[in-house]
Design a protein around this motif. Structure first.
Motif, PDB file in Angstrom:
ATOM      1  N   TYR A 219     -10.823   8.124   4.059  1.00  0.00           N
ATOM      2  CA  TYR A 219     -10.976   7.922   2.623  1.00  0.00           C
ATOM      3  C   TYR A 219     -12.332   8.488   2.208  1.00  0.00           C
ATOM      4  O   TYR A 219     -13.351   8.235   2.871  1.00  0.00           O
ATOM      5  CB  TYR A 219     -10.901   6.430   2.279  1.00  0.00           C
ATOM      6  CG  TYR A 219      -9.556   5.814   2.580  1.00  0.00           C
ATOM      7  CD1 TYR A 219      -8.511   5.939   1.678  1.00  0.00           C
ATOM      8  CD2 TYR A 219      -9.341   5.111   3.770  1.00  0.00           C
ATOM      9  CE1 TYR A 219      -7.264   5.377   1.961  1.00  0.00           C
ATOM     10  CE2 TYR A 219      -8.109   4.552   4.063  1.00  0.00           C
ATOM     11  CZ  TYR A 219      -7.073   4.695   3.153  1.00  0.00           C
ATOM     12  OH  TYR A 219      -5.847   4.149   3.427  1.00  0.00           O
TER      13      TYR A 219
ATOM     14  N   SER B 203      -6.181  -0.389  -1.895  1.00  0.00           N
ATOM     15  CA  SER B 203      -5.035  -0.551  -0.995  1.00  0.00           C
ATOM     16  C   SER B 203      -4.888   0.686  -0.123  1.00  0.00           C
ATOM     17  O   SER B 203      -5.313   1.789  -0.499  1.00  0.00           O
ATOM     18  CB  SER B 203      -3.749  -0.760  -1.800  1.00  0.00           C
ATOM     19  OG  SER B 203      -3.831  -1.945  -2.565  1.00  0.00           O
ATOM     20  N   PRO B 204      -4.244   0.535   1.033  1.00  0.00           N
ATOM     21  CA  PRO B 204      -4.057   1.694   1.920  1.00  0.00           C
ATOM     22  C   PRO B 204      -3.209   2.776   1.256  1.00  0.00           C
ATOM     23  O   PRO B 204      -2.379   2.508   0.401  1.00  0.00           O
ATOM     24  CB  PRO B 204      -3.337   1.091   3.129  1.00  0.00           C
ATOM     25  CG  PRO B 204      -3.615  -0.368   3.069  1.00  0.00           C
ATOM     26  CD  PRO B 204      -3.725  -0.713   1.610  1.00  0.00           C
TER      27      PRO B 204
ATOM     28  N   TYR C 246      -7.748  10.199  -0.549  1.00  0.00           N
ATOM     29  CA  TYR C 246      -7.353  10.113   0.865  1.00  0.00           C
ATOM     30  C   TYR C 246      -7.218  11.537   1.398  1.00  0.00           C
ATOM     31  O   TYR C 246      -6.543  12.384   0.814  1.00  0.00           O
ATOM     32  CB  TYR C 246      -6.022   9.381   1.035  1.00  0.00           C
ATOM     33  CG  TYR C 246      -5.586   9.303   2.483  1.00  0.00           C
ATOM     34  CD1 TYR C 246      -6.254   8.469   3.374  1.00  0.00           C
ATOM     35  CD2 TYR C 246      -4.525  10.072   2.944  1.00  0.00           C
ATOM     36  CE1 TYR C 246      -5.869   8.405   4.715  1.00  0.00           C
ATOM     37  CE2 TYR C 246      -4.133  10.017   4.282  1.00  0.00           C
ATOM     38  CZ  TYR C 246      -4.813   9.186   5.166  1.00  0.00           C
ATOM     39  OH  TYR C 246      -4.446   9.137   6.487  1.00  0.00           O
TER      40      TYR C 246
ATOM     41  N   ILE D  19      -4.725   7.069  -4.387  1.00  0.00           N
ATOM     42  CA  ILE D  19      -5.001   5.636  -4.527  1.00  0.00           C
ATOM     43  C   ILE D  19      -4.929   5.279  -6.003  1.00  0.00           C
ATOM     44  O   ILE D  19      -5.393   6.039  -6.861  1.00  0.00           O
ATOM     45  CB  ILE D  19      -6.396   5.298  -3.964  1.00  0.00           C
ATOM     46  CG1 ILE D  19      -6.561   5.861  -2.555  1.00  0.00           C
ATOM     47  CG2 ILE D  19      -6.641   3.796  -3.995  1.00  0.00           C
ATOM     48  CD1 ILE D  19      -5.591   5.308  -1.548  1.00  0.00           C
TER      49      ILE D  19
ATOM     50  N   THR E 263     -10.352   0.429   4.184  1.00  0.00           N
ATOM     51  CA  THR E 263      -9.997   0.404   2.761  1.00  0.00           C
ATOM     52  C   THR E 263     -11.033  -0.352   1.943  1.00  0.00           C
ATOM     53  O   THR E 263     -10.721  -0.867   0.867  1.00  0.00           O
ATOM     54  CB  THR E 263      -8.613  -0.241   2.579  1.00  0.00           C
ATOM     55  OG1 THR E 263      -8.627  -1.558   3.144  1.00  0.00           O
ATOM     56  CG2 THR E 263      -7.535   0.617   3.218  1.00  0.00           C
TER      57      THR E 263
END
Length: 857
Positions: free
Chosen positions: A676, A665-666, A716, A646, A697
């Motif tokens: 996450y 953001s994804p 992630y 990320i 998110t």
């Protein structure tokens, strides 16, 4: 016609007459040589005896020098006035006869029957296991001029013995023997020995156990010295008492009673300088020169050049003499300590002291075995893990409450899903150390510990060793040598105190040289261990060891009492090193029991360390720990399959809800089952720890504290590939202080917890809940100080050889019952490996540092 080839004469056949005359002349020559040899030995023995009758042979004092070549001290013979036969009790004389020469009244100076028996045993054993010297021969050896170990020396010794038997009565020989033989170190003669070891000058006042103790010493004056080796002396005393009983000198009741007496005499103070170091040197001299006894060394006029640093040795002795650095005892059994400082670049020992009020040839705790507690974690778990290449100082370690088969250690500071390795060492958490050892394998941890000089028991094959739960424990010397590896770029040196020994003729008879160092760890591993243990000093349990601006790394160690209902400690450690020197400190009672336990913990050992090292290193230029060339990065490069990280994490404080809100953001490559992970670090914390895992998110931190600054990052995690991405960008969020109306503001004494702790708890610097009963989950070490805060594990050995609960092994001398493995501050309860029913509990935390000024070794 004869078949015999031409040119060859017929061999003459031996007849009976030739055999007879050959044997006759051979025997005759042998007899004549024997008579001549006997006459020579007899005349020579008489001559030597007359020349040396009235003197004890000494070649001048043996001198000991420090590492700069300055004279430290001289070893001169200590004797008393000879004691007349009538002033020596008959039972005392017979105790020596029973032990040293039970056929004394039957032979004529040389016991050929005993010599033959000894020779047979030597042949069977294929080595020299038994001697045949009589009391008369031992006396002859003590008045002979030279100390060489040759056949002629032995023959001459026998000749003097036979001369003594011809000229003196048995009682005169025995009296002379008792007045001349060595009783350890520089002490000669029965009266001098009685005065030194018991404070008794009238030999008629000696008790049976005291007589047996003295009679035990001629076999090994150093090994059976009751002041230095009380356990070995007691065991040998029992052998002597059995011999006295078998020969009808004492009754069975007298024998049994004399075996039970505990030796606890403390001799009056003497004024010799550096007695502890000199004693250590003499012990090492016997080890490296096995052909010389302590008696030989004292009387031989040698010059011994040592590694001692006078400034460091004086600093140790000064600190150990300061009662303010030690807890006050409830009686006359004081809190004891031991310390060793060594130059880790070459293994030279610079200073040591084996106890407070140490006396010449006294009991030294340098090699006494004690449970090391958490000071053992870097040796057996963290360093081997880094060396494996599977972990780095930035690795996240498991910190969840869990069991490892039947072993269930616990944390004092609580739990989290993971914790960084640096933070785990700094806080001395238990779970990560055990989890890490389980990951790399117990055998791997043991292998590295042994390479670093630790002598482990065959039963130390379990996860309890991660918390310092050892069957026999370790020593100050071993711990200093092990930590020296971290300060010496991963290289191990055997500690030594003697550089060179020169005899009276000026010939070098021993040279230490420069043995090859053993590469145990990579330079990178040693450097990263140093970086993490520097945090122990700056932000962890080792704050008391700080040396001002001088760099220092180390670890604390504390072992819990193992006594049910007691939260006090049995042992406290600090082991540490500077760029120059390594040192180890132990504190505790010689005979711990419910009334003799430490109220404090490893912080006291760290304080003693700091006091000594500041003075020992005074004037030595300050330098930093240097990173090795081509240092590898501590954070491993992500694998090609690792998910992308990320990059746009943002966060802010929401005043209306009192929470921190985060969003991002994804991930570029999301997969089914991915999540996450949010990591957080408060301003007062050393490292990030996992806060939570989410599927969305965005996230909200509900556990923030007003007036605190927090940092966050996100990763992630792909469960399918078991890969975690790199850390995202970090965001910092300030949580403002709450403003209360004036009427609601707390008074100064209510605004914060009382730093003195709960009732009965010493000042701790960390606010922890009051202790619960021993054996319950969540038990704390209540005897702490500002350095308290290490994990402790508990062990409760079963009555049978079944798995027991605990985080550590206790001392084998513990009474059967509950034990605990404690790392100062954290307490843990768990199931341990099978242990001896006598084993109790061990708790430990360790932090430390040391430095050694450059100079000759």
């Amino acid at each position: 016609m004869s078949d015999q080839p031409k040119g060859k004469k017929k061999k003459k056949r031996l007849n009976g007459r030739m055999i007879f005359w050959t044997a006759f002349f051979t025997i005759a020559v042998a007899v004549i040589c024997g008579i001549i040899g006997y006459l020579f030995i007899t005349v020579n023995g008489e001559k030597l005896l007359d020349a040396n009758r009235d003197k004890l042979v000494v070649n001048g004092p043996t001198q000991v020098f420090d590492r700069s070549g300055k004279l430290m001290g001289e070893l001169s013979v200590e004797t008393s006035d000879p004691v007349e036969s009538q002033d020596i009790p008959k039972l005392l004389k017979m105790a020596f006869v029973a032990t040293e020469d039970k056929r004394f009244y039957e032979h004529s100076g040389v016991d050929f029957w005993s010599i033959g028996r000894a020779a047979v045993k030597d042949v069977v054993a294929r080595s020299m296991v038994e001697g045949g010297s009589t009391i008369t021969q031992q006396l002859a050896k003590n008045i002979f001029l030279t100390r060489d170990k040759t056949f002629f020396r032995k023959a001459t010794e026998m000749s003097i013995a036979m001369a003594l038997e011809r000229q003196l009565s048995k009682d005169e020989i025995l009296t002379m023997y008792l007045n001349r033989i060595n009783f350890g170190g520089t002490t000669y003669g029965i009266k001098a020995a009685s005065e030194k070891y018991f404070g008794i000058s009238d030999l008629n006042k000696l008790e049976i156990w005291q007589m047996a103790t003295l009679a035990a010493m001629p076999k090994g004056p150093s090994a059976y010295n009751p002041l230095r080796h009380p356990e070995a002396s007691t065991a040998r005393r029992a052998v002597v008492l059995d011999l006295m009983y078998e020969q009808g000198l004492i009754t069975a009741e007298q024998r049994d009673q004399a075996k039970t007496v505990v030796y606890d005499y403390q001799p009056p103070a003497q004024q010799q300088k550096y007695p502890a170091f000199i004693d250590y040197v003499m012990d090492e001299a016997e080890d490296v020169m096995p052909d010389l006894t302590e008696d030989d060394l004292v009387r031989g006029g040698y010059k011994i050049y040592t590694t001692m640093d006078a400034q460091a040795q004086k600093a140790v002795e000064k600190a150990f003499a300061d009662d303010d650095l030690f807890e006050k005892s409830v009686d006359d059994q004081p809190v004891q300590a031991a310390m060793m400082i060594m130059n880790h670049e070459n293994g030279s020992i610079l200073a040591l002291l084996g106890g407070r009020d140490y006396e010449r040839k006294g009991f030294s705790r340098i090699n006494s075995r004690r449970q090391p507690g958490s000071a053992f974690k870097p040796i057996v778990a963290y360093a081997p893990a880094l060396e494996s290449g599977k972990f780095t100082m930035d690795s996240e370690l498991s910190n969840e409450k869990q069991c490892f088969s039947d072993y269930c250690p616990t944390n004092l500071h609580g739990y989290s899903k993971t914790i960084g390795m640096t933070e785990a060492i700094t806080k001395s958490e238990n779970i990560p150390a055990v989890w890490l050892l389980n990951q790399i394998g117990v055998k791997t941890g043991i292998s590295y510990a042994e390479k670093m000089g630790i002598k482990l028991d065959k039963n130390d094959n379990n996860l309890a060793i991660a918390l310092g739960g050892l069957t026999q424990g370790t020593t100050v010397k071993e711990m200093a040598a092990a930590y020296s590896v971290f300060g010496n770029e991963g290289r191990y040196n055997d500690p030594y105190s003697i550089k060179q020994v020169v005899n009276q003729e000026g010939t070098v008879v021993y040279q230490h040289g420069n043995p090859e160092q053993k590469k145990v760890l990579s330079s990178d591993t040693a450097y990263y261990m140093t970086k993490m243990m520097q945090d122990v000093i700056s932000d962890g349990t080792g704050k008391n060891a700080k040396l001002g601006d001088r760099p220092l790394a180390g670890k604390t160690g504390t072992t819990q009492s193992g006594i049910s209902g007691s939260s006090r400690n049995r042992d406290a450690w600090f082991v540490g090193y500077t760029p120059e020197w390594t040192a180890a400190v132990w504190m505790g009672y010689d005979k711990p029991d419910k009334n003799h336990l430490l109220k404090g913990s490893s912080g006291e050992a760290a304080k003693l360390f700091s006091t000594v090292m500041k003075e020992a290193l005074e004037g030595v230029p300050i330098k930093d720990f240097e990173a090795p060339d081509n240092l590898t990065q501590s954070t491993p490069e992500p694998s090609e399959s690792a998910p992308q990280g990320i990059t746009d994490l943002s966060g802010s404080y929401d005043n209306s809800t009192g929470t921190v809100k985060l969003s991002w953001s994804p991930a570029a490559e999301q997969a089914d089952g991915g999540e996450y992970r949010i990591y957080r670090k408060a301003s007062e914390e050393q490292d990030f720890s996992l806060l939570m895992s989410v599927l969305t998110t965005d996230a909200e931190d509900l556990s923030v504290v007003p007036g605190t600054t927090y940092q966050y990052y996100v990763t992630y995690y792909d469960k399918n590939s078991d890969q975690e991405s790199e850390a995202s960008n970090k965001v910092e969020v300030d949580v403002p202080k709450e403003e209360l109306p004036a009427s609601e503001e707390p008074s100064p004494d209510e605004s914060a917890p009382d730093e003195s702790g709960w009732p009965g708890q010493p000042s701790d610097g960390e606010f922890t809940p009051p202790p619960v009963q021993s054996g319950e989950p969540g038990q704390t070490d209540n005897g702490g100080n500002e350095e308290q805060g290490e994990d402790q594990g508990q062990a409760e050995p079963p009555a049978t050889n079944t798995p027991g609960r605990g985080g550590g092994r206790g001392n084998p001398s513990f009474e059967p019952g509950q034990g605990s493995g404690q790392d100062n501050g954290l307490s843990g309860q768990g199931t341990g490996m099978p242990v001896n029913p006598d084993q109790g509990t061990a708790t430990g935390t360790a932090t430390g540092s040391v430095s050694d000024p450059p100079g000759n070794p």
